[in-house]
Design an enzyme around this catalytic site. Sequence first.
Site, PDB file in Angstrom:
ATOM      1  N   ASP A   1     -21.793 -44.706 -21.707  1.00 21.27           N
ATOM      2  CA  ASP A   1     -21.863 -44.940 -20.266  1.00 21.27           C
ATOM      3  C   ASP A   1     -22.203 -46.399 -20.048  1.00 21.27           C
ATOM      4  O   ASP A   1     -23.187 -46.902 -20.585  1.00 21.27           O
ATOM      5  CB  ASP A   1     -22.982 -44.093 -19.649  1.00 21.27           C
ATOM      6  CG  ASP A   1     -22.621 -42.611 -19.743  1.00 21.27           C
ATOM      7  OD1 ASP A   1     -21.411 -42.323 -19.716  1.00 21.27           O
ATOM      8  OD2 ASP A   1     -23.541 -41.793 -19.860  1.00 21.27           O
TER       9      ASP A   1
ATOM     10  N   ASP B   1     -17.108 -91.216 -50.846  1.00 21.06           N
ATOM     11  CA  ASP B   1     -18.355 -91.012 -50.103  1.00 21.06           C
ATOM     12  C   ASP B   1     -18.092 -91.028 -48.596  1.00 21.06           C
ATOM     13  O   ASP B   1     -17.026 -91.473 -48.132  1.00 21.06           O
ATOM     14  CB  ASP B   1     -19.324 -92.139 -50.491  1.00 21.06           C
ATOM     15  CG  ASP B   1     -20.782 -91.754 -50.334  1.00 21.06           C
ATOM     16  OD1 ASP B   1     -21.066 -90.743 -49.684  1.00 21.06           O
ATOM     17  OD2 ASP B   1     -21.647 -92.493 -50.855  1.00 21.06           O
TER      18      ASP B   1
ATOM     19  N   CYS C   1     -18.230 -86.596 -51.585  1.00 24.65           N
ATOM     20  CA  CYS C   1     -19.646 -86.867 -51.411  1.00 24.65           C
ATOM     21  C   CYS C   1     -19.832 -87.254 -49.953  1.00 24.65           C
ATOM     22  O   CYS C   1     -18.952 -87.862 -49.365  1.00 24.65           O
ATOM     23  CB  CYS C   1     -20.028 -88.038 -52.336  1.00 24.65           C
ATOM     24  SG  CYS C   1     -21.694 -88.662 -52.107  1.00 24.65           S
TER      25      CYS C   1
ATOM     26  N   ASP D   1     -28.150 -85.856 -52.615  1.00 23.38           N
ATOM     27  CA  ASP D   1     -28.766 -87.116 -53.060  1.00 23.38           C
ATOM     28  C   ASP D   1     -30.123 -86.862 -53.689  1.00 23.38           C
ATOM     29  O   ASP D   1     -30.733 -87.774 -54.236  1.00 23.38           O
ATOM     30  CB  ASP D   1     -28.927 -88.075 -51.876  1.00 23.38           C
ATOM     31  CG  ASP D   1     -27.687 -88.930 -51.683  1.00 23.38           C
ATOM     32  OD1 ASP D   1     -26.812 -88.911 -52.569  1.00 23.38           O
ATOM     33  OD2 ASP D   1     -27.591 -89.611 -50.647  1.00 23.38           O
TER      34      ASP D   1
HETATM   35  C1  DGJ Z   1     -24.685 -91.861 -50.844  1.00 21.35           C
HETATM   36  C2  DGJ Z   1     -24.341 -91.122 -52.099  1.00 21.35           C
HETATM   37  O1  DGJ Z   1     -24.704 -89.787 -52.002  1.00 21.35           O
HETATM   38  C3  DGJ Z   1     -25.031 -91.807 -53.263  1.00 21.35           C
HETATM   39  O2  DGJ Z   1     -24.832 -91.100 -54.440  1.00 21.35           O
HETATM   40  C4  DGJ Z   1     -24.497 -93.212 -53.374  1.00 21.35           C
HETATM   41  O3  DGJ Z   1     -23.137 -93.175 -53.709  1.00 21.35           O
HETATM   42  C5  DGJ Z   1     -24.698 -93.954 -52.073  1.00 21.35           C
HETATM   43  N1  DGJ Z   1     -24.225 -93.222 -50.943  1.00 21.35           N
HETATM   44  C6  DGJ Z   1     -24.024 -95.298 -52.103  1.00 21.35           C
HETATM   45  O4  DGJ Z   1     -24.039 -95.933 -50.899  1.00 21.35           O
END
Ligand code: DGJ
Length: 739
Positions: free
Chosen positions: A56, A478, A526, A548
Site C-alpha cells: 500500500d 604521473d 601514477c 606515495d
Molecule cells: C608523484 C609520484 O607518485 C612520485 O612517485 C614521484 O614520481 C613524484 N610525483 C614526482 O614528481
Amino acid sequence: MGIHVNEEQQLFHLQTAKTSYIFKILENGQAGQLYYGPKIPVKKDYQNLASREEHDCTNTLTVDQGDFQLELIKQEYAGLGKGDYRYPAYQITYPNGSRISEFAYTGYKLAKGKKRLGDLPSTFDDRGDDAQTLTVRFKDELANVRLDLHYTVFEKEDVIVRSATFTNHGEPITLNRALSAQLDLPDSDYDLLQFSGTWARERHLIRTHLRSGVQSISSLRDASSHQQNPFFILARPHTDNNQGAAFGFNFIYSGNFLDSVEVDQFDTTRVLVGINPDEFGWRLDNGDSFQTPEAVMTYTDQGLNQLSQQLGSFYADHLINPHFAHEERPILINNWEATFMDFNEAKLMPIVKKAHELGIEMFVLDDGWFGHRDNDRSSLGDWFVDQKKFTNGISGFAKKVHEQGLKFGLWFEPEMISIDSKLYEKHPDWMISTPGRQSTPARNQYVLDMTRPEVVDYLVDHISAIIKQTKLDYIKWDMNRNITEMYGSKLGADRQLEFAHRYILGVYQLYSRLTNAFPKVLFESCASGGGRFDLGMMYYAPQAWCSDDTDAVERIKIQDGTSYGYTPSMWGAHVSAVPNDQVGRLTSIETRAAVAYFGDFGYELDITKLPADQLATIKKQVAFYKQYRHLFQQGTFYRLENPDTASQNVYGWQVVSADKTEAVAARFQILNGANPAYIRFYFQGLDPDKTYTVNGGKEKFSGAELMHVGYFVPRIMDRTKPEKDPSDFSAHLFVVKEA
Ligand code: DGJ
C-alpha cells in the site's frame, strides 16, 4: 552457451559457471530485473520470480496497465518521471525541455565474443571463444531515440559486463545522465565495503551495513581519485574472506564516477554504476551516439577471497594488455626517494652500476630530467632533456644504462603544463582556464586541455621522439593534480558539460596512440601515488604506483585494501629508506621487502649509501623475488586474516601456484603483544592431499594440516636488537613446497 533467450516470454537468462542473471520485458516495454545470484536452471518462465508483491502506498499511481507501478518493480535501466522515484540510470532532455522518456523493447541481438570499444578502455575476448554478448534494443517512438543495453557474459570467471548506447535519430537532445549499469536487488541486508582514503592513505577498507536512503561513492575530480575507488562490494553481513555471499562492482573508467546504492521504502536495493551525472551533459544531434564506459559485475557465495580471485583472473584475460598480462614484470629501482630532483648523470651512474651488481633489472629515472626542472615550479610540457644534467643527452644516458644490462624507464607527466615552460610561452591557450576567472595552481602546475586534438598530437610527437631516442622500456605516467576552472575553449557554450568526459577521452587517445605505436613499452600509471588506480588506466598501463606512502606498515593496509578489487601484479611496491619519508617510521629492511614482494617489486632508495650488510640483504631479496616472482605476480592471492577494524594488528597474505605445488605466505604483525596466546598461521588454497615442507624444514605436512591445524609461528621478541630494528613491525615469510 551462457545466454538463454525465451522469445515468447521475452525473458533473458544469462548464465555463468556459477551464477544466473535474469530479466524480462515488462508490460510497458522496458526491462525488469528478476534475479542475480547462484546459478538456477533454465526454465521457460519464472512465475515465482516475476510475481509482484502487494504494497500500500499513500502515493498510489494509476497507470494504464492497472496495478503496474514502476516504483514497486525491480528494473534493469530505469528512467525518472513515470512513477519510480528512486534515482534513475539515465535522463534525457528533449527539445521542448521535457525529460520524460518511454523506451520500449524492439528486439535483441546475440553475438559470440566481446569486441573492444573504440574510444574507451574495455573488456575484450579477442579470440571470440570465451564470451557471449547480448544487446537488448529499445526505442522511444516519440523522440526517435534508441537505447541499447549491452551484456557480456564471461562464463568461466562468473563476470557480467554491462554498458549502454544512446543513438539519436530525431531532434537534438541532451543526455543529462547515462550510467553504465543498474542492479535492483530484492532486499537490503548487505554490508557495503568501500575502499576510501586520501593521498598516501589510499583504499582503506570501510565496511558499513546498508541503511535506508542513498549511500554513494563518487568523484568530481575528473580522476577516479585517492579519496574513493570505483570498486565496491555488497556482502551479506557474515561474509568474510573465506565464506559468504557477495557482489563486486567495478567501473572501467578514470574520470568522474558515481557508485550509488539506494535502499528504498520497501528495503529493496538499487545499485547504479557510471559516469557521475554532476558535471556531465552530452548533446546528441541527429545521427549521434553516446557509448557509456563498461561496468563489471560479479557474484560469489564463497567469500571475499573468491570474489577477488575471480575478478583477478578476469582482468588478466579480458582487460589487461595481453602483451603484459601473463609476463613477468621487471624488478626496478626508481631514483625519486633517493635523489628527488637533485641529480645528474654522474650522481646516477653509481646507483645504476650498484643496481646491476644487486641483480635489479631496470633503472627508472623519475621527475626532473627535462627542461630546467630543479623544483616543481617549472618545465612541465617541455619534454626534452636538461643538458646540464645529462651532457650526453638522454639518449647518451639511456645507452649507458642499457650497457650495464639494465632496462631503462622514464617519468612523464603528459597532461600538465608549467607557466615557466617553453610550451606555455608558445601555447598559453593550451592550459585549461575559464575566461575571466583566476586559474588555481596546484603543486605549482596547471592542466593541459586534453580535449584538443593538437595537444594530444604534440604529446604523441614529443614522447614518441624520446621513446625512440632512448629505446625506452618503461614509462611512469604521473598526474599530480586535479582539474580546476574546468572549461573547454574549443567547445561551444552548450557543450561545456561534456568537458570532463572529453578530457578523459583525450587521455585515453594519448594512451592508445602511444601503446599501439610502442607495444613493447611497459606503462605504469601514477597519480601522486594511487590517485587514478582504476580499470580504465589498467587497460593501457598494466600496473599502477599503489601509493606515495612507502612505509611498510602503512603499505600493508593500502595493499590489503587494494587487493579486494585488484591483484598484486596491478600495483608497484618498493622498498624505500628509513626513517620513512612519509611517516618517519623505522622498519627493518626484511619487513619492507616482505610487504613489497606482494606486488611489482622494486627499490626506491640510494643504494650507494647503504652499508655492506644491507646490500647483501638486498641481493638476496632480489634473488628471492626472482625465484618466486611467478607466484607473487601470477599466483592466486589470498588474504589470510579478516581485518575489519582500523586497529587491526595482524595481516596475512599468500600466493599459490595454479597446480598448488608451491606457495609463499607472509604474516605481518604491526605491534608486538605482551605474553600473547600461541600464534598459529592457517594457510589456504593448498591441496589437502599433497605433502609439503615449510621453509625447507625437515618436517612434512599435509595440505590439510597446514590449512586446518595451522603452522606454529614463534613469537618475535628479540631483546638484543638495537633500537633502530625493533620487534614491532615484524614479518614472517613462509615458502611452502610440495615435498
Ligand atoms: C608523484 C609520484 O607518485 C612520485 O612517485 C614521484 O614520481 C613524484 N610525483 C614526482 O614528481
